[in-house]
Enzyme design. Structure first.
Site, PDB file in Angstrom:
ATOM      1  N   ARG A 129     -12.266 -62.540  11.630  1.00 24.35           N
ATOM      2  CA  ARG A 129     -10.930 -62.597  12.214  1.00 24.35           C
ATOM      3  C   ARG A 129     -10.122 -63.705  11.544  1.00 24.35           C
ATOM      4  O   ARG A 129     -10.594 -64.835  11.429  1.00 24.35           O
ATOM      5  CB  ARG A 129     -11.095 -62.871  13.708  1.00 24.35           C
ATOM      6  N   TYR A 177      -3.459 -73.252  24.451  1.00 20.42           N
ATOM      7  CA  TYR A 177      -4.097 -73.869  23.271  1.00 20.42           C
ATOM      8  C   TYR A 177      -4.178 -72.948  22.061  1.00 20.42           C
ATOM      9  O   TYR A 177      -4.686 -73.348  21.029  1.00 20.42           O
ATOM     10  CB  TYR A 177      -5.506 -74.356  23.630  1.00 20.42           C
ATOM     11  N   LYS A 178      -3.695 -71.715  22.169  1.00 20.27           N
ATOM     12  CA  LYS A 178      -3.745 -70.808  21.013  1.00 20.27           C
ATOM     13  C   LYS A 178      -2.441 -70.952  20.222  1.00 20.27           C
ATOM     14  O   LYS A 178      -2.195 -71.980  19.634  1.00 20.27           O
ATOM     15  CB  LYS A 178      -4.028 -69.391  21.489  1.00 20.27           C
ATOM     16  N   PHE A 223     -10.760 -58.612  27.019  1.00 21.51           N
ATOM     17  CA  PHE A 223     -11.436 -59.892  26.806  1.00 21.51           C
ATOM     18  C   PHE A 223     -12.398 -60.150  27.973  1.00 21.51           C
ATOM     19  O   PHE A 223     -12.046 -59.907  29.125  1.00 21.51           O
ATOM     20  CB  PHE A 223     -10.387 -60.999  26.712  1.00 21.51           C
ATOM     21  N   ASP A 249      -2.153 -60.074  30.033  1.00 24.11           N
ATOM     22  CA  ASP A 249      -2.726 -61.283  29.443  1.00 24.11           C
ATOM     23  C   ASP A 249      -2.065 -61.478  28.081  1.00 24.11           C
ATOM     24  O   ASP A 249      -2.206 -60.632  27.188  1.00 24.11           O
ATOM     25  CB  ASP A 249      -4.245 -61.120  29.316  1.00 24.11           C
TER      26      ASP A 249
HETATM   27  C1  PLP Z   1      -8.623 -66.874  24.773  1.00 22.03           C
HETATM   28  C2  PLP Z   1      -8.464 -65.898  25.860  1.00 22.03           C
HETATM   29  C3  PLP Z   1      -8.623 -66.274  27.198  1.00 22.03           C
HETATM   30  C4  PLP Z   1      -9.108 -67.658  27.503  1.00 22.03           C
HETATM   31  O1  PLP Z   1      -9.273 -67.934  28.833  1.00 22.03           O
HETATM   32  P1  PLP Z   1      -9.590 -69.424  29.286  1.00 22.03           P
HETATM   33  O2  PLP Z   1      -9.678 -69.373  30.726  1.00 22.03           O
HETATM   34  O3  PLP Z   1      -8.514 -70.294  28.737  1.00 22.03           O
HETATM   35  O4  PLP Z   1     -10.894 -69.817  28.643  1.00 22.03           O
HETATM   36  C5  PLP Z   1      -8.329 -65.350  28.171  1.00 22.03           C
HETATM   37  N1  PLP Z   1      -7.939 -64.095  27.854  1.00 22.03           N
HETATM   38  C6  PLP Z   1      -7.809 -63.705  26.568  1.00 22.03           C
HETATM   39  C7  PLP Z   1      -7.382 -62.320  26.252  1.00 22.03           C
HETATM   40  C8  PLP Z   1      -8.088 -64.586  25.538  1.00 22.03           C
HETATM   41  O5  PLP Z   1      -7.985 -64.200  24.266  1.00 22.03           O
END
Ligand code: PLP
Length: 414
Positions: free
Chosen positions: A386, A237-238, A142, A212
């Protein structure tokens, strides 16, 4: 965008096949759906980007704003230790709820800041425990994971970020690698890495792991301590449904608490913040990774949202997630033969998270039409459609209706 009217997939007269209705009737999690506020006329397949709103959240947030903030004011910081109103203890209480979902002890989890910032904290802590200076990661990790590691490399010029394809990670666990930074579930394809095996291989090679869990926490059981993981981060938040911009979390295995350097040593991670001491003395446990003043509004929403998981058997959750994704892929098969769709999610159960993704040459426009038609997934560059599956509130009937909606939108565009 097409010029024709988008097809609405929610016709009540479309009968759902009996085998799918039977699966829903026997779903041990079927009562959980009532704990969410789901807008009518929409099938929401984006809980992996922004989880739906748990019913308990609005009241909690309203109480925090009007009473705890509005009336109690500064007294809310300390007056109510060990109650829901104890703002100072809020990160720790939320940490305990998340710990249960990721196979950690409560004192190994710190809640606050964004996942990005927590990635930085975890990477600096891990690097402080080894003399090796290479951070190894998935070339397609990511973006924020890559960027945070790049930024750290710019700050510490001897640190090198090495990017290799995910399937070649094992071959690159060489003696110069100090930290392995991986995302368990790929945000585009939904491919799940083998966290247990990779962690064991890294450990054997003297490499610390930073996982992560953005698309793992709340999506299926995670067992960080059972796998010997060193550090991890994740999103509130996911799949945890904590609301837009909810605080993220950081896991640090207990064995590293004393030895790791705290790079972002803020006063809220101090052993006694209100002593206002000149020197930094870390709080005990992972609380030392909390940096500044707790984000009370966001933490309160996340705290209430996490109660949805209190009586959830995560093994049942995983079984349902796999059943939903398998159903999705099976129902899509005949549609794939008629349209330029390529499945990119692994069909092997152990290799997928809780989403299904397809490539389509016009994915961006297809998703725009789908959203207009009430099937909300998301587009990821360059060509990914997705669809996130959230076993807490999805039914097999939802999956069936969503696939009918996808079919109608693709037919409409053709
Ligand atoms: C959604 C996501 C993030 C989000 O990071 P934020 O700092 O909350 O914006 C980080 N890593 C992965 C793999 C994600 O899918």
């Amino acid at each position: 965008m097409t010029t024709t009217e988008p097809v609405r997939p929610f016709r009540a007269d479309l009968p759902v096949p009996a085998d799918l209705l039977a699966l829903d009737a026997h779903d041990p999690l079927r009562a959980k759906r009532a704990e969410f506020m789901l807008p009518p006329g929409v099938i929401y397949l984006d809980g992996n980007s922004l989880g739906a709103l748990p019913r308990a959240v609005p009241d909690r947030v309203s109480r925090v704003v009007t009473y705890e903030w509005g009336e109690q004011l500064i007294r809310s910081w300390t007056a109510n230790a060990h109650t829901e109103q104890d703002w100072m203890g809020l990160p720790d209480r939320v940490a305990a709820k998340i710990a249960r979902l990721i196979g950690a002890s409560p004192h190994e989890v710190a809640v606050g800041d964004s996942t990005s910032v927590n990635t930085f904290k975890a990477l600096t802590a891990a690097l402080s425990l080894t003399d090796r200076r290479v951070i190894l990661t998935d070339a397609d990790n990511f973006p924020t994971d890559l960027y945070m590691a790049q930024g750290l490399g710019a700050l510490l010029p001897d640190v090198e970020l090495r990017r290799v394809p995910a399937e070649e990670i094992t071959a690159h666990l060489t003696p110069d690698v100090g930290v392995l930074l991986l995302t368990e579930v790929d945000y585009r394809t939904g491919r799940r890495l083998d966290l247990a095996t990779l962690t064991a291989q890294a450990c054997h090679a003297g490499i610390l792991t930073v996982w992560d869990l953005a698309h793992s926490a709340g999506a299926f059981p995670v067992n960080l301590n059972g796998c010997g993981a060193d550090f991890a981060v994740g999103c509130g938040y996911k799949f945890l449904n904590g609301g837009p911009g909810a605080p993220g979390f950081l896991f640090a295995a207990e064995r590293h608490h004393e030895a790791a350097t705290i790079g972002l040593s803020g006063w809220m991670g101090h052993a006694q913040p209100f002593e206002m001491a000149r020197a930094y003395v870390p709080a005990s446990g992972a609380r030392r990774f909390v940096v500044g003043t707790p984000q009370v509004l966001g933490l309160s929403a996340l705290d209430a949202a996490l109660d949805v998981f209190a009586d959830v058997d995560m093994t049942q959750l995983r079984a349902k997630s796999l059943s939903l994704s398998a159903t999705f892929m099976r129902l899509m098969e005949p549609i794939m033969t008629r349209f330029p769709l390529t499945l990119v999610t692994p069909t092997t159960e152990s290799e997928r998270g809780s989403q299904v993704s397809y490539r389509h040459p016009e994915a961006r426009d297809v998703m725009a039409d789908l959203i207009t038609a009430g099937v909300i997934g998301d587009f990821r560059t360059p060509d990914i459609l997705r669809f996130g599956l959230t076993p807490l509130y999805h039914t097999h009937a939802d999956v069936w209706r969503a696939v009918r909606g996808i079919e109608a939108v693709l037919e409409n565009r053709a």
